[in-house]
Design a protein around this motif. Structure first.
Motif, PDB file in Angstrom:
ATOM      1  N   GLN A  91       0.794  -1.152   0.032  1.00  0.00           N
ATOM      2  CA  GLN A  91      -0.106  -0.083  -0.027  1.00  0.00           C
ATOM      3  C   GLN A  91       0.822   1.228   0.254  1.00  0.00           C
ATOM      4  OE1 GLN A  91      -2.332  -0.599   3.509  1.00  0.00           O
ATOM      5  NE2 GLN A  91      -0.877   0.058   4.852  1.00  0.00           N
ATOM      6  N   ASP A  92       2.191   1.290   0.325  1.00  0.00           N
ATOM      7  CA  ASP A  92       2.657   2.492   0.351  1.00  0.00           C
ATOM      8  C   ASP A  92       3.277   2.874  -0.988  1.00  0.00           C
ATOM      9  OD1 ASP A  92       2.424   2.581   3.166  1.00  0.00           O
ATOM     10  OD2 ASP A  92       4.308   1.689   3.455  1.00  0.00           O
ATOM     11  N   ASP A  93       3.620   4.143  -0.931  1.00  0.00           N
ATOM     12  CA  ASP A  93       4.411   4.866  -2.391  1.00  0.00           C
ATOM     13  C   ASP A  93       5.650   4.165  -2.439  1.00  0.00           C
ATOM     14  OD1 ASP A  93       5.098   6.298  -4.408  1.00  0.00           O
ATOM     15  OD2 ASP A  93       5.693   8.201  -3.002  1.00  0.00           O
ATOM     16  N   LEU A  94       5.808   3.593  -3.257  1.00  0.00           N
ATOM     17  CA  LEU A  94       7.067   2.920  -3.438  1.00  0.00           C
ATOM     18  C   LEU A  94       7.974   3.801  -4.309  1.00  0.00           C
ATOM     19  CD1 LEU A  94       5.940  -0.973  -3.833  1.00  0.00           C
ATOM     20  CD2 LEU A  94       7.106   0.095  -1.622  1.00  0.00           C
ATOM     21  N   VAL A  95       7.414   4.280  -5.502  1.00  0.00           N
ATOM     22  CA  VAL A  95       7.812   5.075  -6.533  1.00  0.00           C
ATOM     23  C   VAL A  95       8.879   6.251  -5.663  1.00  0.00           C
ATOM     24  CG1 VAL A  95       7.878   6.892  -8.458  1.00  0.00           C
ATOM     25  CG2 VAL A  95       6.257   4.641  -8.275  1.00  0.00           C
ATOM     26  N   GLY A  96       8.421   6.949  -4.745  1.00  0.00           N
ATOM     27  CA  GLY A  96       8.978   7.962  -3.935  1.00  0.00           C
ATOM     28  C   GLY A  96      10.243   7.233  -3.121  1.00  0.00           C
ATOM     29  N   ARG A  97       9.933   6.079  -2.845  1.00  0.00           N
ATOM     30  CA  ARG A  97      11.212   5.453  -1.921  1.00  0.00           C
ATOM     31  C   ARG A  97      12.340   4.905  -2.844  1.00  0.00           C
ATOM     32  NH1 ARG A  97       6.735   5.160   0.737  1.00  0.00           N
ATOM     33  NH2 ARG A  97       6.738   4.646   3.386  1.00  0.00           N
ATOM     34  N   PHE A  98      11.842   4.774  -4.268  1.00  0.00           N
ATOM     35  CA  PHE A  98      12.984   4.185  -4.998  1.00  0.00           C
ATOM     36  C   PHE A  98      13.506   5.517  -5.822  1.00  0.00           C
ATOM     37  CE2 PHE A  98      10.527   0.029  -5.718  1.00  0.00           C
ATOM     38  CZ  PHE A  98      10.937  -0.357  -4.379  1.00  0.00           C
ATOM     39  N   ALA A  99      13.175   6.697  -5.783  1.00  0.00           N
ATOM     40  CA  ALA A  99      13.795   7.650  -6.352  1.00  0.00           C
ATOM     41  C   ALA A  99      15.276   7.896  -6.024  1.00  0.00           C
ATOM     42  CB  ALA A  99      13.167   9.041  -5.846  1.00  0.00           C
ATOM     43  N   SER A 100      15.905   8.078  -7.094  1.00  0.00           N
ATOM     44  CA  SER A 100      17.419   8.264  -7.126  1.00  0.00           C
ATOM     45  C   SER A 100      18.206   6.948  -6.598  1.00  0.00           C
ATOM     46  CB  SER A 100      17.901   9.481  -6.075  1.00  0.00           C
ATOM     47  OG  SER A 100      17.478  10.670  -6.320  1.00  0.00           O
ATOM     48  N   THR A 101      17.178   5.814  -6.869  1.00  0.00           N
ATOM     49  CA  THR A 101      17.915   4.703  -6.427  1.00  0.00           C
ATOM     50  C   THR A 101      18.358   4.025  -7.955  1.00  0.00           C
ATOM     51  OG1 THR A 101      16.478   4.138  -4.605  1.00  0.00           O
ATOM     52  CG2 THR A 101      17.425   2.340  -5.638  1.00  0.00           C
ATOM     53  N   ASP A 102      19.687   3.248  -7.765  1.00  0.00           N
ATOM     54  CA  ASP A 102      20.270   2.627  -8.850  1.00  0.00           C
ATOM     55  C   ASP A 102      19.589   1.220  -8.753  1.00  0.00           C
ATOM     56  OD1 ASP A 102      22.530   2.413 -10.888  1.00  0.00           O
ATOM     57  OD2 ASP A 102      22.757   0.616  -9.548  1.00  0.00           O
ATOM     58  N   THR A 103      19.591   0.591  -7.910  1.00  0.00           N
ATOM     59  CA  THR A 103      19.273  -0.813  -7.589  1.00  0.00           C
ATOM     60  C   THR A 103      18.260  -1.230  -6.695  1.00  0.00           C
ATOM     61  OG1 THR A 103      21.472  -1.593  -8.463  1.00  0.00           O
ATOM     62  CG2 THR A 103      20.142  -3.220  -7.461  1.00  0.00           C
ATOM     63  N   VAL A 104      17.375  -1.929  -6.843  1.00  0.00           N
ATOM     64  CA  VAL A 104      16.333  -2.460  -6.048  1.00  0.00           C
ATOM     65  C   VAL A 104      16.509  -4.001  -5.866  1.00  0.00           C
ATOM     66  CG1 VAL A 104      13.908  -2.683  -5.530  1.00  0.00           C
ATOM     67  CG2 VAL A 104      14.536  -0.912  -6.544  1.00  0.00           C
ATOM     68  N   VAL A 105      16.628  -4.351  -4.585  1.00  0.00           N
ATOM     69  CA  VAL A 105      16.788  -5.727  -4.388  1.00  0.00           C
ATOM     70  C   VAL A 105      15.280  -6.305  -3.627  1.00  0.00           C
ATOM     71  CG1 VAL A 105      18.023  -7.488  -2.863  1.00  0.00           C
ATOM     72  CG2 VAL A 105      19.314  -5.563  -4.163  1.00  0.00           C
ATOM     73  N   ASN A 106      14.854  -7.105  -4.170  1.00  0.00           N
ATOM     74  CA  ASN A 106      13.405  -7.452  -3.685  1.00  0.00           C
ATOM     75  C   ASN A 106      13.431  -8.981  -3.114  1.00  0.00           C
ATOM     76  OD1 ASN A 106      10.595  -7.634  -3.109  1.00  0.00           O
ATOM     77  ND2 ASN A 106      10.371  -8.908  -4.942  1.00  0.00           N
ATOM     78  N   LEU A 107      13.556  -8.568  -1.465  1.00  0.00           N
ATOM     79  CA  LEU A 107      13.478 -10.061  -0.868  1.00  0.00           C
ATOM     80  C   LEU A 107      12.155 -10.092  -0.106  1.00  0.00           C
ATOM     81  CD1 LEU A 107      16.809  -9.442   0.941  1.00  0.00           C
ATOM     82  CD2 LEU A 107      16.487 -10.765  -1.086  1.00  0.00           C
ATOM     83  N   ALA A 108      11.198  -9.193  -0.370  1.00  0.00           N
ATOM     84  CA  ALA A 108       9.980  -9.496   0.451  1.00  0.00           C
ATOM     85  C   ALA A 108       9.099 -10.621   0.498  1.00  0.00           C
ATOM     86  CB  ALA A 108       9.062  -8.092   0.060  1.00  0.00           C
ATOM     87  N   TRP A 109       8.807 -11.109   1.231  1.00  0.00           N
ATOM     88  CA  TRP A 109       8.070 -12.486   1.264  1.00  0.00           C
ATOM     89  C   TRP A 109       7.274 -12.677   2.529  1.00  0.00           C
ATOM     90  CZ3 TRP A 109       7.574 -14.244  -3.456  1.00  0.00           C
ATOM     91  CH2 TRP A 109       6.939 -15.547  -3.699  1.00  0.00           C
ATOM     92  N   LEU A 110       6.105 -13.309   2.289  1.00  0.00           N
ATOM     93  CA  LEU A 110       5.019 -13.603   3.436  1.00  0.00           C
ATOM     94  C   LEU A 110       4.924 -15.220   3.458  1.00  0.00           C
ATOM     95  CD1 LEU A 110       3.358 -12.571   5.804  1.00  0.00           C
ATOM     96  CD2 LEU A 110       1.698 -12.332   4.336  1.00  0.00           C
TER      97      LEU A 110
END
Length: 353
Positions: free
Chosen positions: A59-78
């Motif tokens: 639900q949160d704003d992810l685009v803003g959190r990734f601003a100026s980010t070079d690499t995203v590592v996605n480990l999120a899991w439930l």
């Protein structure tokens, strides 16, 4: 390994769990990497040089959190609740898709996604498979279905975006600090820690044909660091040697193995799962028994990855962690949590990033 000399701003989604803490630790070794850790619950500490942001990927704003980010590592899991696959699907599949699309919208250069050995179709006996092996999973397990769906989504995502995508297909990841978390997620609260003591296990029932690959979580963290720092894309199998067989596992437990037909284990697990006595679903056991053996040549030669720990010592360390109820300082890894383990199991409270 083709490495870039530029500074990297890396956002790690799901930074406080078993893999997340190891990936953070590995990247902290690199002075050219700036780390933003994203998780739903605040850790007590992730080390110096790590910024933390409270984030719910659904639900949160992810685009803003990734601003100026070079690499995203996605480990999120439930992983839980396995009795409510709609909840895990929303978090794991729809949440990960939000991560992918937000990374594209933010102009992120690279995405490193945590896939799994469970994405692979059943193996072909003892012959190892490389990254070209089909990723159709095992349909009876939600975990496998979700990993497979994201593999297919990334197939399309790569064709329509400019992001460099890396898929890390890891074997079972263990470290002593993850023992209590993995106990809660897969074993449940009704197996006392003292039963993991070798002197109390003269014999141990194990499914006939049991064999699996394992890898130390810290070695996986180093594999992610190499993937972040390289210009490589594609899938990489991550596992240590040797393959663990029933005889090796029994030796680690200092117990005599008693072969049990897999169908009998599956039936007992199904009954216990339906009674909410164990959190691991029977479908996950079916997946476990059908996993292929992964060939890790590509990771070793192209990424330049070499595990420090062998699989035998890794599993031995995990068993010691179970006996001593070892945990860590982040919310998912803590050795106890508010509400107790039984409440966590019965109400379906899972380990979100």
């Amino acid at each position: 390994m083709a490495a870039s000399g530029d500074d990297r701003r890396v956002a790690i989604v799901g930074a406080t769990g078993n893999l997340g803490t190891s990936v953070v630790a590995a990247l902290r070794e690199d002075p050219d990497v700036e780390i933003t850790a994203l998780s739903r619950r605040e850790p007590s500490a992730l080390g110096s040089g790590v910024d933390w942001s409270s984030t719910d990927i659904c639900q949160d704003d992810l685009v803003g959190r990734f601003a100026s980010t070079d690499t995203v590592v996605n480990l999120a899991w439930l992983f839980q609740p396995t009795h409510d696959p709609v909840t895990t699907w929303r978090n794991n599949v729809l949440g990960s898709i939000r991560v992918f699309e937000a990374a594209a919208a933010a102009g992120v250069r690279k995405l490193v996604h945590a896939s799994s050995i469970a994405a692979y179709s059943p193996g072909r006996g003892r012959q190892p498979v490389n990254e070209s092996w089909p990723t159709h999973g095992w349909p009876n397990a939600a975990y496998s279905r979700e990993k497979v769906y994201l593999e297919r989504y990334l197939d399309s995502f790569e064709r329509r975006s400019d992001i460099e995508v890396v898929r890390m297909r890891t074997a079972f990841c263990f470290k002593p600090e993850s023992a209590e978390e993995q106990r809660r997620l897969f074993i449940g609260p009704f197996l006392p820690n003292r039963l993991a003591r070798p002197e109390l296990l003269p014999a141990f029932p194990l499914p006939a044909g049991l064999r699996f690959q394992a890898v130390h979580s810290d070695d996986v963290g180093q594999a992610y660091r190499l993937a972040v720092r390289s210009d490589l894309t594609g899938a990489f199998n991550i596992a240590a040697d040797p393959v663990i067989e029933a005889s090796e596992l029994a030796e680690l437990l200092d117990a005599r193995p008693i072969p049990v037909p897999p169908w009998l284990v599956r039936g007992a697990l199904s009954a216990a799962w339906n009674l909410h006595l164990v959190p691991a679903s029977p479908g996950l056991f079916e997946t476990f028994m059908r996993l292929p053996v992964m060939d890790t040549t590509k990771a070793r030669t192209e990424l330049g990855w070499t595990p420090v720990h062998d699989s035998t010592s890794t599993v031995a360390g995990f068993l010691r962690g179970l006996r001593s109820a070892t945990g860590d300082d982040t919310p998912p890894l803590r050795s106890s949590s508010p509400g107790g383990r039984v409440q966590e199991l019965r109400t379906g409270v899972g380990q979100r990033p």
